[in-house]
Design a protein around this motif. Structure first.
Motif, PDB file in Angstrom:
ATOM      1  N   ARG A   2      73.651 -19.851  18.303  1.00 21.35           N
ATOM      2  CA  ARG A   2      73.146 -20.539  19.696  1.00 21.35           C
ATOM      3  C   ARG A   2      73.264 -18.922  20.572  1.00 21.35           C
ATOM      4  NH1 ARG A   2      72.021 -25.304  20.650  1.00 21.35           N
ATOM      5  NH2 ARG A   2      72.588 -25.157  22.677  1.00 21.35           N
ATOM      6  N   VAL A   3      72.035 -18.491  20.781  1.00 25.24           N
ATOM      7  CA  VAL A   3      71.939 -17.186  21.712  1.00 25.24           C
ATOM      8  C   VAL A   3      71.196 -17.667  22.903  1.00 25.24           C
ATOM      9  CG1 VAL A   3      71.149 -14.822  21.620  1.00 25.24           C
ATOM     10  CG2 VAL A   3      71.965 -15.802  19.528  1.00 25.24           C
ATOM     11  N   GLY A   4      72.038 -17.042  24.008  1.00 25.02           N
ATOM     12  CA  GLY A   4      71.513 -17.200  25.276  1.00 25.02           C
ATOM     13  C   GLY A   4      70.631 -15.985  25.735  1.00 25.02           C
ATOM     14  N   ILE A   5      69.700 -15.971  26.707  1.00 27.40           N
ATOM     15  CA  ILE A   5      69.063 -15.077  27.292  1.00 27.40           C
ATOM     16  C   ILE A   5      69.092 -15.090  28.840  1.00 27.40           C
ATOM     17  CG2 ILE A   5      66.674 -16.278  26.950  1.00 27.40           C
ATOM     18  CD1 ILE A   5      66.904 -12.394  26.645  1.00 27.40           C
ATOM     19  N   ILE A   6      69.364 -13.919  29.410  1.00 27.72           N
ATOM     20  CA  ILE A   6      69.072 -13.815  30.814  1.00 27.72           C
ATOM     21  C   ILE A   6      68.426 -12.408  31.002  1.00 27.72           C
ATOM     22  CG2 ILE A   6      71.401 -12.669  31.138  1.00 27.72           C
ATOM     23  CD1 ILE A   6      69.691 -15.260  33.541  1.00 27.72           C
ATOM     24  N   GLY A   7      67.562 -12.366  31.946  1.00 28.94           N
ATOM     25  CA  GLY A   7      66.902 -10.917  32.102  1.00 28.94           C
ATOM     26  C   GLY A   7      66.445 -10.790  33.657  1.00 28.94           C
ATOM     27  N   VAL A  38      68.599 -20.301  23.819  1.00 31.04           N
ATOM     28  CA  VAL A  38      68.690 -20.973  25.095  1.00 31.04           C
ATOM     29  C   VAL A  38      68.421 -20.192  26.087  1.00 31.04           C
ATOM     30  CG1 VAL A  38      70.481 -22.357  26.128  1.00 31.04           C
ATOM     31  CG2 VAL A  38      70.439 -22.217  23.624  1.00 31.04           C
ATOM     32  N   GLY A  39      67.636 -20.797  27.179  1.00 27.82           N
ATOM     33  CA  GLY A  39      67.518 -19.904  28.358  1.00 27.82           C
ATOM     34  C   GLY A  39      66.125 -20.892  29.432  1.00 27.82           C
ATOM     35  N   ARG A  40      66.146 -20.291  30.411  1.00 24.37           N
ATOM     36  CA  ARG A  40      65.362 -21.005  31.531  1.00 24.37           C
ATOM     37  C   ARG A  40      63.659 -20.836  31.242  1.00 24.37           C
ATOM     38  NH1 ARG A  40      67.313 -17.806  36.320  1.00 24.37           N
ATOM     39  NH2 ARG A  40      66.460 -16.255  34.948  1.00 24.37           N
ATOM     40  N   GLU A  46      63.028 -13.850  29.183  1.00 21.09           N
ATOM     41  CA  GLU A  46      63.291 -15.217  28.740  1.00 21.09           C
ATOM     42  C   GLU A  46      62.387 -15.621  28.037  1.00 21.09           C
ATOM     43  OE1 GLU A  46      65.528 -17.435  31.657  1.00 21.09           O
ATOM     44  OE2 GLU A  46      65.982 -15.537  32.651  1.00 21.09           O
ATOM     45  N   SER A  47      61.036 -15.669  28.286  1.00 16.30           N
ATOM     46  CA  SER A  47      59.961 -16.175  27.971  1.00 16.30           C
ATOM     47  C   SER A  47      59.778 -15.299  26.468  1.00 16.30           C
ATOM     48  CB  SER A  47      58.742 -16.579  28.510  1.00 16.30           C
ATOM     49  OG  SER A  47      58.215 -15.419  29.112  1.00 16.30           O
ATOM     50  N   TRP A  48      59.769 -14.077  26.555  1.00 20.99           N
ATOM     51  CA  TRP A  48      59.512 -13.036  25.440  1.00 20.99           C
ATOM     52  C   TRP A  48      60.583 -13.445  24.319  1.00 20.99           C
ATOM     53  CZ3 TRP A  48      59.813  -8.216  29.008  1.00 20.99           C
ATOM     54  CH2 TRP A  48      58.955  -8.307  30.121  1.00 20.99           C
ATOM     55  N   PHE A  49      61.687 -13.561  24.696  1.00 21.86           N
ATOM     56  CA  PHE A  49      62.746 -13.690  23.788  1.00 21.86           C
ATOM     57  C   PHE A  49      62.618 -15.312  22.840  1.00 21.86           C
ATOM     58  CE2 PHE A  49      66.920 -15.753  22.534  1.00 21.86           C
ATOM     59  CZ  PHE A  49      67.270 -14.852  21.595  1.00 21.86           C
ATOM     60  N   LEU A 119      75.397 -13.776  24.118  1.00 23.64           N
ATOM     61  CA  LEU A 119      74.249 -13.571  25.128  1.00 23.64           C
ATOM     62  C   LEU A 119      73.484 -12.161  25.098  1.00 23.64           C
ATOM     63  CD1 LEU A 119      73.250 -14.581  28.057  1.00 23.64           C
ATOM     64  CD2 LEU A 119      74.988 -12.954  29.163  1.00 23.64           C
ATOM     65  N   ILE A 120      72.213 -12.324  25.196  1.00 21.09           N
ATOM     66  CA  ILE A 120      71.491 -11.178  25.307  1.00 21.09           C
ATOM     67  C   ILE A 120      71.121 -10.877  26.945  1.00 21.09           C
ATOM     68  CG2 ILE A 120      69.217 -10.244  24.781  1.00 21.09           C
ATOM     69  CD1 ILE A 120      69.456 -11.592  21.991  1.00 21.09           C
ATOM     70  N   ALA A 121      71.342  -9.893  27.268  1.00 17.96           N
ATOM     71  CA  ALA A 121      71.091  -9.746  28.846  1.00 17.96           C
ATOM     72  C   ALA A 121      70.038  -8.476  28.757  1.00 17.96           C
ATOM     73  CB  ALA A 121      72.518  -9.436  29.543  1.00 17.96           C
ATOM     74  N   VAL A 122      68.945  -8.630  29.335  1.00 18.00           N
ATOM     75  CA  VAL A 122      68.021  -7.678  29.666  1.00 18.00           C
ATOM     76  C   VAL A 122      68.482  -7.056  31.022  1.00 18.00           C
ATOM     77  CG1 VAL A 122      65.362  -7.053  29.960  1.00 18.00           C
ATOM     78  CG2 VAL A 122      66.373  -8.736  28.202  1.00 18.00           C
ATOM     79  N   TRP A 123      69.250  -6.131  31.070  1.00 18.52           N
ATOM     80  CA  TRP A 123      69.937  -5.673  32.232  1.00 18.52           C
ATOM     81  C   TRP A 123      69.857  -4.201  32.543  1.00 18.52           C
ATOM     82  CZ3 TRP A 123      75.704  -5.724  32.646  1.00 18.52           C
ATOM     83  CH2 TRP A 123      76.196  -5.367  33.841  1.00 18.52           C
ATOM     84  N   ASP A 124      69.741  -3.927  33.645  1.00 23.00           N
ATOM     85  CA  ASP A 124      69.682  -2.276  33.932  1.00 23.00           C
ATOM     86  C   ASP A 124      71.193  -1.742  34.203  1.00 23.00           C
ATOM     87  OD1 ASP A 124      70.022  -3.408  36.482  1.00 23.00           O
ATOM     88  OD2 ASP A 124      68.167  -2.247  37.423  1.00 23.00           O
TER      89      ASP A 124
END
Length: 157
Positions: A2-7, A38-40, A46-49, A119-124
């Motif tokens: 189960r992998v979450g995404i935030i970005g 898993v994400g919003r 989030e939608s790309w993932f 967790l995958i974070a698309v984050w600068d």
């Protein structure tokens, strides 16, 4: 798995191209038939993932925040609604009750971190942003965090 995404939302076209490519590669490393994203399902990373997970045969679960402001994030700046199409394909939808713990999004952060293995974070890397808060919570929970910010990406305004 189960992998979450935030970005970050509102990324440039160049950054979108770079991030989509890296997310696609990451999804292929998970063995997609066992992968649950898993994400919003918010516009952007989030939608790309979520779409990449589905394209590789995995499943997605959606977190729908309690606040009206966050629940409205299913449309992007152009009025497209990728989140609604993805929501229809989710195997589970987790609708959050209002919680007054911290700032806006705290309920979503806690729910996401509690549901995932990584967790995958698309984050600068900037502190004080929503991805920064989720990364910090995930690290406190002992989760592995994969930061995605390929060379050449442009920070959101």
């Amino acid at each position: 798995m189960r992998v979450g995404i935030i970005g970050h939302e509102g990324l440039s076209d160049l950054t979108e191209m770079l991030v989509r490519g890296e997310l696609w590669q990451l999804v292929t490393t998970f063995g997609a038939y066992d992968l649950v994203g898993v994400g919003r399902l918010a516009p952007g990373p989030e939608s790309w993932f979520a779409q990449a997970v589905l394209d590789h045969g995995g499943r997605i679960e959606a977190i729908v925040p309690a606040s009206a402001a966050r629940a409205g994030t299913f449309a992007d700046a152009a009025g497209n609604r990728p989140g609604h199409r993805l929501l229809d394909r989710a195997t589970a939808v987790h609708r959050l009750a209002p919680v007054e713990v911290g700032g806006p999004g705290d309920d979503t952060c806690r729910a996401l971190v509690g549901m995932i293995d990584e967790l995958i974070a698309v984050w600068d890397g900037r502190p004080g942003t929503e991805p920064a808060r989720v990364v910090e919570a995930a690290q406190r929970a002992g989760l592995f965090v994969q930061v995605v910010w390929p060379d050449g990406c442009e920070s959101p305004a």
